[in-house]
Design an enzyme around this catalytic site. Structure first.
Site, PDB file in Angstrom:
ATOM      1  N   GLN A   1      82.234 -48.508  -0.376  1.00 37.68           N
ATOM      2  CA  GLN A   1      80.947 -47.800  -0.527  1.00 37.68           C
ATOM      3  C   GLN A   1      80.170 -47.749   0.785  1.00 37.68           C
ATOM      4  OE1 GLN A   1      78.262 -48.001  -4.092  1.00 37.68           O
ATOM      5  NE2 GLN A   1      77.219 -49.503  -2.854  1.00 37.68           N
TER       6      GLN A   1
ATOM      7  N   GLY B   1      72.597 -61.856  -4.930  1.00 40.38           N
ATOM      8  CA  GLY B   1      73.224 -60.954  -3.950  1.00 40.38           C
ATOM      9  C   GLY B   1      72.260 -59.852  -3.561  1.00 40.38           C
ATOM     10  N   HIS B   2      71.651 -59.236  -4.561  1.00 41.52           N
ATOM     11  CA  HIS B   2      70.659 -58.191  -4.281  1.00 41.52           C
ATOM     12  C   HIS B   2      69.484 -58.779  -3.493  1.00 41.52           C
ATOM     13  CE1 HIS B   2      72.378 -56.495  -8.175  1.00 41.52           C
ATOM     14  NE2 HIS B   2      72.527 -55.488  -7.346  1.00 41.52           N
TER      15      HIS B   2
ATOM     16  N   ALA C   1      69.635 -55.128 -12.792  1.00 42.75           N
ATOM     17  CA  ALA C   1      70.272 -56.370 -13.255  1.00 42.75           C
ATOM     18  C   ALA C   1      70.478 -57.256 -12.025  1.00 42.75           C
ATOM     19  CB  ALA C   1      71.586 -56.099 -13.982  1.00 42.75           C
ATOM     20  N   LEU C   2      69.378 -57.497 -11.360  1.00 47.43           N
ATOM     21  CA  LEU C   2      69.423 -58.107 -10.028  1.00 47.43           C
ATOM     22  C   LEU C   2      69.863 -59.566 -10.064  1.00 47.43           C
ATOM     23  CD1 LEU C   2      66.114 -56.587  -8.585  1.00 47.43           C
ATOM     24  CD2 LEU C   2      68.443 -55.667  -8.449  1.00 47.43           C
TER      25      LEU C   2
ATOM     26  N   SER D   1      77.718 -60.343  -9.204  1.00 51.44           N
ATOM     27  CA  SER D   1      77.766 -58.955  -9.645  1.00 51.44           C
ATOM     28  C   SER D   1      76.965 -58.840 -10.937  1.00 51.44           C
ATOM     29  CB  SER D   1      79.214 -58.555  -9.908  1.00 51.44           C
ATOM     30  OG  SER D   1      79.255 -57.384 -10.683  1.00 51.44           O
TER      31      SER D   1
HETATM   32  P1  AMP Z   1      74.487 -52.407  -7.272  1.00 52.21           P
HETATM   33  O1  AMP Z   1      73.217 -52.730  -7.990  1.00 52.21           O
HETATM   34  O2  AMP Z   1      75.685 -53.082  -7.859  1.00 52.21           O
HETATM   35  O3  AMP Z   1      74.665 -50.935  -7.051  1.00 52.21           O
HETATM   36  O4  AMP Z   1      74.370 -53.041  -5.829  1.00 52.21           O
HETATM   37  C1  AMP Z   1      73.305 -52.709  -4.978  1.00 52.21           C
HETATM   38  C2  AMP Z   1      73.581 -53.255  -3.618  1.00 52.21           C
HETATM   39  O5  AMP Z   1      73.712 -54.666  -3.672  1.00 52.21           O
HETATM   40  C3  AMP Z   1      74.887 -52.707  -3.009  1.00 52.21           C
HETATM   41  O6  AMP Z   1      74.674 -52.433  -1.643  1.00 52.21           O
HETATM   42  C4  AMP Z   1      75.833 -53.862  -3.207  1.00 52.21           C
HETATM   43  O7  AMP Z   1      76.878 -53.892  -2.260  1.00 52.21           O
HETATM   44  C5  AMP Z   1      74.902 -55.050  -3.026  1.00 52.21           C
HETATM   45  N1  AMP Z   1      75.478 -56.224  -3.658  1.00 52.21           N
HETATM   46  C6  AMP Z   1      75.968 -56.327  -4.921  1.00 52.21           C
HETATM   47  N2  AMP Z   1      76.487 -57.543  -5.134  1.00 52.21           N
HETATM   48  C7  AMP Z   1      76.334 -58.235  -3.985  1.00 52.21           C
HETATM   49  C8  AMP Z   1      76.681 -59.552  -3.566  1.00 52.21           C
HETATM   50  N3  AMP Z   1      77.299 -60.408  -4.378  1.00 52.21           N
HETATM   51  N4  AMP Z   1      76.362 -59.920  -2.308  1.00 52.21           N
HETATM   52  C9  AMP Z   1      75.734 -59.051  -1.455  1.00 52.21           C
HETATM   53  N5  AMP Z   1      75.382 -57.810  -1.788  1.00 52.21           N
HETATM   54  C10 AMP Z   1      75.683 -57.400  -3.033  1.00 52.21           C
END
Ligand code: AMP
Length: 281
Positions: A155, A36-37, A32-33, A187
């Site tokens: 984390q 941020g990703h 669900a990119l 997010s």
């Molecule tokens: P997730 O898919 O939520 O597990 O996130 C994967 C990676 O993306 C993790 O290292 C998160 O910290 C990073 N991440 C998620 N949201 C953001 C954001 N808004 N800005 C920067 N990195 C993010």
């Protein structure tokens, strides 16, 4: 962009690239990119020859089965986004590839209490699951650098501890939080909020900013109280803490600490949102 669903397929490809001397940057995600990703991928592209993104909704880190079921899964959309920014490899395995039946059971490591505070207090066992999946993915991909977001402050702190614990030769790169124009931290869970709700929850960012502005005039306790009361007007904050960025423990007197961070988790419209801001470093 190459897409692999099996460990064997991925490793064959990566071994060829490694033999050519290419450096590998790895970005683990649950899909669900959002931008941020993608900022993690861009950061990896600057530092490494090859970018490997994994998309895997890891069942072992969800303490709440409903949360796992509700987690958005949009693989085709995600693949499009990654391709559009020239990601080299997407690894999208099923559960049996990551946790094969004949694999040795995972032995949780001592996280020295880093896992018991903040998120750990409200999501028991969550970080054992995170450490398990990241270790397994690192064993599979064997990257030079690992890219994680500051958004999940606890984390990345725990993963840094794990890298040290296992003496892995992997450099962790932490990428700043990407925010919506109104300040809301991006997010995957924001998808579950309406446009209006997304606008309203900017209060989380505004509260963090206010705490940062006022940090030299007040004690941690006063700052926490001010933040909890602002957030409680319309939402249910689980915690708002002023912590030492290294130990993750609460601070009393901010002046006694070099690295101070405000961290929070807030329930808004049935969605659990986390955010943080570095107050000083
Ligand atoms: P997730 O898919 O939520 O597990 O996130 C994967 C990676 O993306 C993790 O290292 C998160 O910290 C990073 N991440 C998620 N949201 C953001 C954001 N808004 N800005 C920067 N990195 C993010």
């Amino acid at each position: 962009m190459k897409i692999y669903k099996t460990v064997r397929g991925l490793q064959n490809h990566l071994n060829t690239l490694k033999k050519q001397g290419k450096s590998i940057g790895f970005i683990p995600t649950m899909g669900a990119l959002h931008d941020g990703h993608l900022s993690l991928v861009r950061s990896a592209q600057k530092k490494c020859d090859i970018t490997v993104v994994s998309i895997f909704v890891n069942p072992t880190q969800f303490d709440d089965k409903k949360d796992l079921d509700k987690y958005p899964r949009v693989l085709e959309d995600d693949a499009q986004k990654l391709k559009s920014i020239n990601t080299t490899v997407l690894f999208a395995p099923q559960v049996n590839q990551v946790y094969p039946k004949d694999a040795k059971p995972f032995k949780a490591i001592d996280l020295k209490g880093l896992d018991l505070v903040l998120e750990g207090e409200f999501r028991p066992g969550h970080f054992d699951g995170v450490v398990q999946v990241v270790k397994r993915l690192l064993d599979i991909v064997n990257p030079d650098k690992l890219f994680m977001g500051q958004k999940d402050f606890q984390q990345f702190t725990i993963i840094q501890h794990m890298i040290k614990h296992f003496k892995l030769k992997i450099k962790l790169v932490v990428v700043p939080i990407m925010r919506e124009p109104n300040g809301l931290a991006m997010s995957s869970r924001n998808r579950r909020l309406s446009k209006k709700q997304r606008e309203e929850v900017k209060i989380i960012f505004e509260t963090l900013k206010k705490v940062k502005e006022k940090h030299s005039e007040k004690t941690a306790q006063q700052l926490q109280k001010m933040a909890m009361s602002a957030l409680s007007k319309n939402y249910k904050p689980e915690y708002f803490k002023i912590i030492d960025g290294k130990t993750l423990l609460g601070v009393d007197d901010l002046k006694k600490h070099k690295y101070v961070v405000a961290v929070t988790a807030v329930w808004a419209h049935g969605v659990r949102l986390i955010d943080n801001m570095i107050i000083k470093k």
